[in-house]
Design a protein around this motif. Structure first.
Motif, PDB file in Angstrom:
ATOM      1  N   GLU A 177      -2.457   8.540  14.656  1.00 16.54           N
ATOM      2  CA  GLU A 177      -2.752   8.278  15.349  1.00 16.54           C
ATOM      3  C   GLU A 177      -1.980   7.109  16.666  1.00 16.54           C
ATOM      4  OE1 GLU A 177      -7.145   9.455  14.168  1.00 16.54           O
ATOM      5  OE2 GLU A 177      -6.477   7.484  13.392  1.00 16.54           O
ATOM      6  N   GLU A 178      -1.782   5.955  15.583  1.00 14.34           N
ATOM      7  CA  GLU A 178      -1.581   4.840  16.510  1.00 14.34           C
ATOM      8  C   GLU A 178      -0.013   5.386  17.401  1.00 14.34           C
ATOM      9  OE1 GLU A 178      -0.460   1.631  17.736  1.00 14.34           O
ATOM     10  OE2 GLU A 178      -2.561   1.877  16.832  1.00 14.34           O
ATOM     11  N   PHE A 179       0.772   6.394  17.078  1.00 15.58           N
ATOM     12  CA  PHE A 179       1.956   7.090  16.684  1.00 15.58           C
ATOM     13  C   PHE A 179       2.215   8.002  17.688  1.00 15.58           C
ATOM     14  CE2 PHE A 179       3.656   3.432  14.617  1.00 15.58           C
ATOM     15  CZ  PHE A 179       3.905   2.695  15.049  1.00 15.58           C
ATOM     16  N   LYS A 180       0.860   8.451  17.626  1.00 11.03           N
ATOM     17  CA  LYS A 180       0.346  10.318  18.512  1.00 11.03           C
ATOM     18  C   LYS A 180       1.648  11.115  18.031  1.00 11.03           C
ATOM     19  CE  LYS A 180      -1.389   8.278  22.870  1.00 11.03           C
ATOM     20  NZ  LYS A 180      -1.752   6.800  22.121  1.00 11.03           N
ATOM     21  N   ILE A 181       1.439  11.318  16.732  1.00  9.10           N
ATOM     22  CA  ILE A 181       2.119  12.042  15.150  1.00  9.10           C
ATOM     23  C   ILE A 181       2.258  13.430  16.208  1.00  9.10           C
ATOM     24  CG2 ILE A 181       3.609  12.335  13.613  1.00  9.10           C
ATOM     25  CD1 ILE A 181       3.466   9.458  12.885  1.00  9.10           C
ATOM     26  N   ASP A 182       2.916  14.186  16.300  1.00 11.13           N
ATOM     27  CA  ASP A 182       2.121  16.020  16.060  1.00 11.13           C
ATOM     28  C   ASP A 182       2.410  16.452  15.114  1.00 11.13           C
ATOM     29  OD1 ASP A 182       1.820  15.532  19.122  1.00 11.13           O
ATOM     30  OD2 ASP A 182       3.918  15.220  19.496  1.00 11.13           O
ATOM     31  N   ILE A 183       4.153  16.332  14.622  1.00 13.75           N
ATOM     32  CA  ILE A 183       5.146  16.561  13.517  1.00 13.75           C
ATOM     33  C   ILE A 183       5.360  15.651  12.637  1.00 13.75           C
ATOM     34  CG2 ILE A 183       6.187  18.321  12.577  1.00 13.75           C
ATOM     35  CD1 ILE A 183       4.392  19.572  14.252  1.00 13.75           C
ATOM     36  N   HIS A 184       4.029  15.158  11.497  1.00 12.61           N
ATOM     37  CA  HIS A 184       4.356  14.728  10.044  1.00 12.61           C
ATOM     38  C   HIS A 184       5.371  14.914   9.456  1.00 12.61           C
ATOM     39  CE1 HIS A 184       2.984  11.510   7.242  1.00 12.61           C
ATOM     40  NE2 HIS A 184       4.267  10.651   7.874  1.00 12.61           N
ATOM     41  N   VAL A 185       6.976  13.889   8.649  1.00 14.77           N
ATOM     42  CA  VAL A 185       7.616  14.609   7.339  1.00 14.77           C
ATOM     43  C   VAL A 185       7.422  13.013   6.789  1.00 14.77           C
ATOM     44  CG1 VAL A 185       9.691  14.591   7.081  1.00 14.77           C
ATOM     45  CG2 VAL A 185       9.067  14.902   9.532  1.00 14.77           C
ATOM     46  N   GLU A 186       6.798  13.313   5.659  1.00 10.05           N
ATOM     47  CA  GLU A 186       6.271  12.305   4.801  1.00 10.05           C
ATOM     48  C   GLU A 186       7.550  12.194   3.594  1.00 10.05           C
ATOM     49  OE1 GLU A 186       3.668  12.314   0.859  1.00 10.05           O
ATOM     50  OE2 GLU A 186       1.934  13.298   3.386  1.00 10.05           O
ATOM     51  N   PHE A 187       7.593  10.303   3.613  1.00  3.53           N
ATOM     52  CA  PHE A 187       8.648  10.095   2.622  1.00  3.53           C
ATOM     53  C   PHE A 187       8.139   9.279   1.472  1.00  3.53           C
ATOM     54  CE2 PHE A 187      10.851  11.740   6.181  1.00  3.53           C
ATOM     55  CZ  PHE A 187      12.199  12.721   5.939  1.00  3.53           C
ATOM     56  N   PHE A 188       8.641   9.682   0.439  1.00  5.68           N
ATOM     57  CA  PHE A 188       8.345   7.786  -0.527  1.00  5.68           C
ATOM     58  C   PHE A 188       9.374   6.246  -0.499  1.00  5.68           C
ATOM     59  CE2 PHE A 188       6.497  12.190  -1.489  1.00  5.68           C
ATOM     60  CZ  PHE A 188       5.698  11.985  -1.103  1.00  5.68           C
TER      61      PHE A 188
ATOM     62  N   GLY B  16       0.711  16.556  12.073  1.00  2.00           N
ATOM     63  CA  GLY B  16      -0.034  15.284  11.951  1.00  2.00           C
ATOM     64  C   GLY B  16      -2.223  15.579  12.341  1.00  2.00           C
ATOM     65  N   SER B  17      -2.153  16.734  12.886  1.00  2.00           N
ATOM     66  CA  SER B  17      -3.627  16.649  12.957  1.00  2.00           C
ATOM     67  C   SER B  17      -4.451  17.223  11.611  1.00  2.00           C
ATOM     68  CB  SER B  17      -3.950  17.501  14.173  1.00  2.00           C
ATOM     69  OG  SER B  17      -3.195  18.865  14.637  1.00  2.00           O
ATOM     70  N   ALA B  18      -3.996  17.866  10.966  1.00  2.00           N
ATOM     71  CA  ALA B  18      -4.422  18.612   9.417  1.00  2.00           C
ATOM     72  C   ALA B  18      -4.699  16.854   8.861  1.00  2.00           C
ATOM     73  CB  ALA B  18      -3.394  19.236   9.018  1.00  2.00           C
ATOM     74  N   LEU B  19      -3.769  15.977   8.373  1.00  2.00           N
ATOM     75  CA  LEU B  19      -3.848  14.860   7.943  1.00  2.00           C
ATOM     76  C   LEU B  19      -4.717  14.022   8.376  1.00  2.00           C
ATOM     77  CD1 LEU B  19      -2.985  13.700   5.215  1.00  2.00           C
ATOM     78  CD2 LEU B  19      -1.937  11.715   6.877  1.00  2.00           C
ATOM     79  N   VAL B  20      -4.897  14.100  10.380  1.00  2.00           N
ATOM     80  CA  VAL B  20      -6.841  13.623  10.151  1.00  2.00           C
ATOM     81  C   VAL B  20      -7.713  14.043   9.828  1.00  2.00           C
ATOM     82  CG1 VAL B  20      -7.769  12.938  12.440  1.00  2.00           C
ATOM     83  CG2 VAL B  20      -4.925  12.681  12.633  1.00  2.00           C
ATOM     84  N   GLU B  21      -7.884  15.571   9.820  1.00  2.00           N
ATOM     85  CA  GLU B  21      -8.487  15.927   9.591  1.00  2.00           C
ATOM     86  C   GLU B  21      -9.131  16.123   8.030  1.00  2.00           C
ATOM     87  OE1 GLU B  21      -7.890  20.179  12.661  1.00  2.00           O
ATOM     88  OE2 GLU B  21      -7.050  20.281  10.085  1.00  2.00           O
ATOM     89  N   VAL B  22      -7.824  16.097   7.286  1.00  2.00           N
ATOM     90  CA  VAL B  22      -8.401  15.828   6.136  1.00  2.00           C
ATOM     91  C   VAL B  22      -8.736  14.605   5.485  1.00  2.00           C
ATOM     92  CG1 VAL B  22      -7.308  14.980   3.595  1.00  2.00           C
ATOM     93  CG2 VAL B  22      -6.798  16.812   5.178  1.00  2.00           C
ATOM     94  N   ASP B  23      -8.687  13.429   6.120  1.00  2.00           N
ATOM     95  CA  ASP B  23      -8.981  12.175   5.637  1.00  2.00           C
ATOM     96  C   ASP B  23     -11.096  11.658   5.861  1.00  2.00           C
ATOM     97  OD1 ASP B  23      -8.694   9.135   5.803  1.00  2.00           O
ATOM     98  OD2 ASP B  23      -9.269   8.464   7.805  1.00  2.00           O
ATOM     99  N   ARG B  24     -11.100  12.508   7.204  1.00  2.00           N
ATOM    100  CA  ARG B  24     -12.863  12.831   7.655  1.00  2.00           C
ATOM    101  C   ARG B  24     -13.599  13.530   6.407  1.00  2.00           C
ATOM    102  NH1 ARG B  24     -11.197  14.757  13.604  1.00  2.00           N
ATOM    103  NH2 ARG B  24     -10.491  12.829  14.321  1.00  2.00           N
ATOM    104  N   ILE B  25     -12.729  14.632   5.653  1.00  2.00           N
ATOM    105  CA  ILE B  25     -13.588  14.951   4.815  1.00  2.00           C
ATOM    106  C   ILE B  25     -13.141  14.841   3.411  1.00  2.00           C
ATOM    107  CG2 ILE B  25     -13.377  17.643   3.457  1.00  2.00           C
ATOM    108  CD1 ILE B  25     -11.596  18.546   5.704  1.00  2.00           C
ATOM    109  N   VAL B  26     -12.744  13.988   2.821  1.00  2.00           N
ATOM    110  CA  VAL B  26     -12.049  12.881   1.122  1.00  2.00           C
ATOM    111  C   VAL B  26     -13.036  11.859   1.577  1.00  2.00           C
ATOM    112  CG1 VAL B  26     -10.856  12.401  -0.156  1.00  2.00           C
ATOM    113  CG2 VAL B  26     -10.071  14.278   1.189  1.00  2.00           C
TER     114      VAL B  26
END
Length: 253
Positions: free
Chosen positions: A87-98, A145-155
């Motif tokens: 949300e802070e960086f307005k990420i459209d497509i998020h690529v997750e790394f560890f 990115g929006s998919a993870l934002v949605e999930v954050d509200r559900i979990v």
């Protein structure tokens, strides 16, 4: 459309404390990782997602010294930390790394992102980690990115799986997910290129120092595998370590 990668990094690892700032040839693992990610042709930028814990101030110092973007959030609620960064960086497509995977190959990153972009109308999530075929440490996870934002509200706030990120997309049947399996020349699930324990660090150090001795600061996964297959005793350094992530992978997928 911004395609941004985040690296989950903190110094509070229970097995190998401070591992992301452990140095090889005078350079912290985290910096080795970032420099490799920035070789991707499809990533627009890389952000380090660390915690508000004061012990992670040294990660922030490293980022500032090298002009690397960073975000600080919850230490325990990793899901919300990454969502807040999106949300802070307005990420459209998020690529997750560890943060424990310093040798991620830029070519594989672009393969996974490219597949997602071609199929984003079909799949919400694409990765190469739902079934272990690539060497662990080469994980790439791509989703809206929006998919993870949605999930954050559900979990639920007390859900223990909030300590994970995109796993919460995978376990929700609302989302369509796809796993990319390694081609035969990359299919080495028994070679661990991640850093959980001291033995892992020893192997990664050996690899990096070998290629530096050959005048190569960047080297591909294919080159790493060629080196290890010619020096098979190195593979045994860390292949008996218990990997906690295995309980979350469906090897029959």
């Amino acid at each position: 459309m911004k395609i941004i990668g985040t690296i989950q990094a903190r110094l509070g690892s229970s097995r190998l404390p401070g591992k992301v700032l452990k140095e090889i040839a005078g350079k912290p693992l985290l910096l080795w990782h970032i420099e490799r990610l920035k070789r991707s042709r499809l990533l627009d930028d890389v952000i380090v997602a660390t915690t508000i814990n004061p012990q992670d101030d040294d990660i922030v110092k490293l980022c500032k010294a090298h002009n690397i973007k960073y975000f600080r959030g919850s230490e325990e609620d990793l899901l919300n930390r990454i969502v807040s960064a999106i949300e802070e960086f307005k990420i459209d497509i998020h690529v997750e790394f560890f943060g424990d995977s310093p040798l991620t190959d830029a070519h594989i990153i672009d393969e996974v992102i490219g597949f997602y972009l071609k199929n984003k109308d079909i799949y919400d999530y694409v990765s190469n980690l739902l079934k272990t075929t690539y060497p662990p440490g080469q994980e790439v996870v791509v989703y809206r990115g929006s998919a993870l934002v949605e999930v954050d509200r559900i979990v639920l706030p007390n859900d223990p799986l909030r300590e994970h990120v995109s796993l919460n997309i995978v376990r929700n049947s609302k989302y369509k997910v796809f796993n990319l399996e390694a081609p035969p020349w990359y299919n080495y699930p028994e070679i661990y290129l991640e850093v959980d324990e001291q033995e892992d660090f020893e192997l990664i150090s050996n690899i990096v120092k070998y290629f530096l001795s050959q005048g190569q600061e960047y080297f591909s996964l294919a080159q790493i595998l060629d080196y290890l297959n010619k020096n098979k005793e190195l593979i045994n350094i860390n292949n008996k370590i218990h990997r906690r992530w295995k309980e979350f992978r469906n090897e029959d997928r």
